[in-house]
Structures are given as C-alpha cells and as structure tokens.
Design an enzyme around this catalytic site. Structure first.
Site, PDB file in Angstrom:
ATOM      1  N   SER A  47      -0.129  -4.781   5.934  1.00  0.00           N
ATOM      2  CA  SER A  47      -1.198  -5.774   4.840  1.00  0.00           C
ATOM      3  C   SER A  47      -0.333  -6.513   4.469  1.00  0.00           C
ATOM      4  CB  SER A  47      -0.819  -4.115   3.384  1.00  0.00           C
ATOM      5  OG  SER A  47      -1.681  -3.058   4.381  1.00  0.00           O
TER       6      SER A  47
HETATM    7  N1  SAH Z   1      -0.412  -0.561   4.767  1.00  0.00           N
HETATM    8  C1  SAH Z   1      -0.340  -0.824   6.870  1.00  0.00           C
HETATM    9  C2  SAH Z   1      -0.940  -0.933   7.456  1.00  0.00           C
HETATM   10  C3  SAH Z   1      -1.898  -0.856   7.488  1.00  0.00           C
HETATM   11  S1  SAH Z   1      -3.153  -1.746   8.637  1.00  0.00           S
HETATM   12  C4  SAH Z   1       1.736  -0.787   6.559  1.00  0.00           C
HETATM   13  O1  SAH Z   1       2.241  -1.358   5.602  1.00  0.00           O
HETATM   14  O2  SAH Z   1       1.841  -0.918   7.897  1.00  0.00           O
HETATM   15  C5  SAH Z   1      -4.780   0.070   8.864  1.00  0.00           C
HETATM   16  C6  SAH Z   1      -4.133   0.462   9.551  1.00  0.00           C
HETATM   17  O3  SAH Z   1      -5.021   1.788   9.313  1.00  0.00           O
HETATM   18  C7  SAH Z   1      -3.980   0.724  11.188  1.00  0.00           C
HETATM   19  O4  SAH Z   1      -2.171   1.059  11.064  1.00  0.00           O
HETATM   20  C8  SAH Z   1      -5.213   1.281  11.997  1.00  0.00           C
HETATM   21  O5  SAH Z   1      -4.749   1.432  13.049  1.00  0.00           O
HETATM   22  C9  SAH Z   1      -5.777   2.640  10.745  1.00  0.00           C
HETATM   23  N2  SAH Z   1      -6.844   2.940  11.245  1.00  0.00           N
HETATM   24  C10 SAH Z   1      -7.712   2.337  11.037  1.00  0.00           C
HETATM   25  N3  SAH Z   1      -8.519   3.648  11.158  1.00  0.00           N
HETATM   26  C11 SAH Z   1      -7.993   4.943  11.112  1.00  0.00           C
HETATM   27  C12 SAH Z   1      -8.353   5.705  10.508  1.00  0.00           C
HETATM   28  N4  SAH Z   1      -9.870   6.587  11.115  1.00  0.00           N
HETATM   29  N5  SAH Z   1      -7.312   7.045  10.728  1.00  0.00           N
HETATM   30  C13 SAH Z   1      -6.186   6.378  10.649  1.00  0.00           C
HETATM   31  N6  SAH Z   1      -5.934   5.430  10.730  1.00  0.00           N
HETATM   32  C14 SAH Z   1      -6.865   4.175  10.408  1.00  0.00           C
END
Ligand code: SAH
Length: 177
Positions: A47
């Site tokens: 993010s």
């Molecule tokens: N905050 C994280 C980045 C998040 S990106 C960091 O610092 O790196 C969003 C993430 O949410 C991705 O890895 C994606 O695979 C995950 N994601 C999306 N839908 C999801 C769900 N239903 N359950 C769990 N993870 C999910």
C-alpha cells in the site's frame, strides 16, 4: 499537543520504525521511500504510505487488531507497534508465507498470519478492538462487523470510499421497512 497530533505522531513513529524496503523485492527497493504503491507479485501491491498513515490514524490503538489483506506484511509490521496482538489474513498463500518469514526474520513476535478469506474474519481470536481492511470491498462484510468489540473501530474502503465504523453495543429496534 491535541489528541489528533498525538495520534498522528504515534502512527508516524511506528511507520518510521519499520523499513518498507525490507518488504519489497530487490528491484523495487530503490522506490521503497516513495509515496506510492509498489508491486509485490501476484498482481498485488504494497500500500501507499499516505493511505496507510490515514487508515492507521482512524484505527487508533488497542489490544487486538484484525488485518484483512496481509500482502507484503509491511502494514502488519507497523500494526505490531500499535497493537498488542495482530491477526492478519491473506488469501494468496505465497504472499502469506513470505510475509510470515519476513515478520519472523525481523523478530516481531506479536503477529499471526493465516491463509484464507478475510471477509469471514478470524473467529478464534474475536472480538477485535480494531479491524483494518486493505482491499476495496463491495459491502461491509457482516462477519467482520460481528467480530468487532464494543467501542472497536473498523476502517474499510467500500467502493472507493474510506469508511470508519465504530461499534456502540447492541440495541433492540423494530425493523426498518
Ligand atoms: N497492506 C498490504 C498490501 C495490501 S494489498 C501491504 O502492506 O503490503 C491487498 C491484499 O489483500 C492483497 O495481498 C490481496 O491478495 C489481499 N486480499 C484481497 N482480498 C482478500 C480477501 N478476501 N481475504 C484476504 N486477503 C485478501
């Protein structure tokens, strides 16, 4: 110093204490200090720091936090400095495994990561003082609302709008028709 300033400085200190470069691949380390999302593989991104800072200020501090979307584990590591215990769910197994290794290597002990659908929450450790969702939702997942403690906050983007939901106990009403 006002309450808001204090919250901001707590979040800033926690973010400064975690090296974002440690959570991205070698070819992206040069950009880790920039205020933008960066690729972490599997079509996902770590993010943007500005977004994480804003969300963490809204979330506040507490005992237990549930994070949905571990991704690289960077925000997870920041949360570990703001909450006593962090529970994080990631649906892509490879990302969850990498994040686990990274968190272990950094010596962070108060984090648990599981592979699964974060919309279902993590019943075992509920209730949570904070719930933070790192991916855009179509609607507020009812299971997450259930697992939020009274006085708890959930920060979640829903169709592009950032929402902060605060729970204030159960009341009995007639149905809204
Ligand atoms: N905050 C994280 C980045 C998040 S990106 C960091 O610092 O790196 C969003 C993430 O949410 C991705 O890895 C994606 O695979 C995950 N994601 C999306 N839908 C999801 C769900 N239903 N359950 C769990 N993870 C999910």
């Amino acid at each position: 110093m006002g309450r808001q300033d204090n919250k901001e400085s707590l979040v800033r200190a926690a973010m400064e204490a975690v090296d974002r470069a440690a959570f991205v691949a070698d070819e992206w380390k040069w950009a880790a200090g920039e205020d933008r999302p960066l690729p972490i593989g599997f079509g996902q991104t770590v993010s943007q720091p500005y977004t994480v800072a804003r969300m963490l200020e809204l979330l506040g501090q507490g005992e237990k936090v549930l994070e949905v979307g571990t991704g690289s584990g960077w925000q997870t590591a920041v949360l570990a400095r703001l909450f006593k215990q962090v529970y994080s769910i990631e649906k892509i197994p490879e990302l969850a495994k990498r994040a686990r290794i990274k968190i272990y290597e950094l010596g962070i002990k108060n984090v648990r990561i599981k592979i699964g659908d974060g919309k279902k929450g993590w019943d075992k450790y509920a209730l949570y003082d904070g719930i933070i969702v790192a991916a855009d939702a179509q609607e507020i997942p009812p299971k997450l609302l259930e697992q939020l403690a009274d006085g708890g906050r959930m920060v979640i983007p829903v169709r592009g709008e950032m929402l902060k939901i605060e729970k204030h106990g159960n009341f009995v009403f007639v149905p809204l028709v």
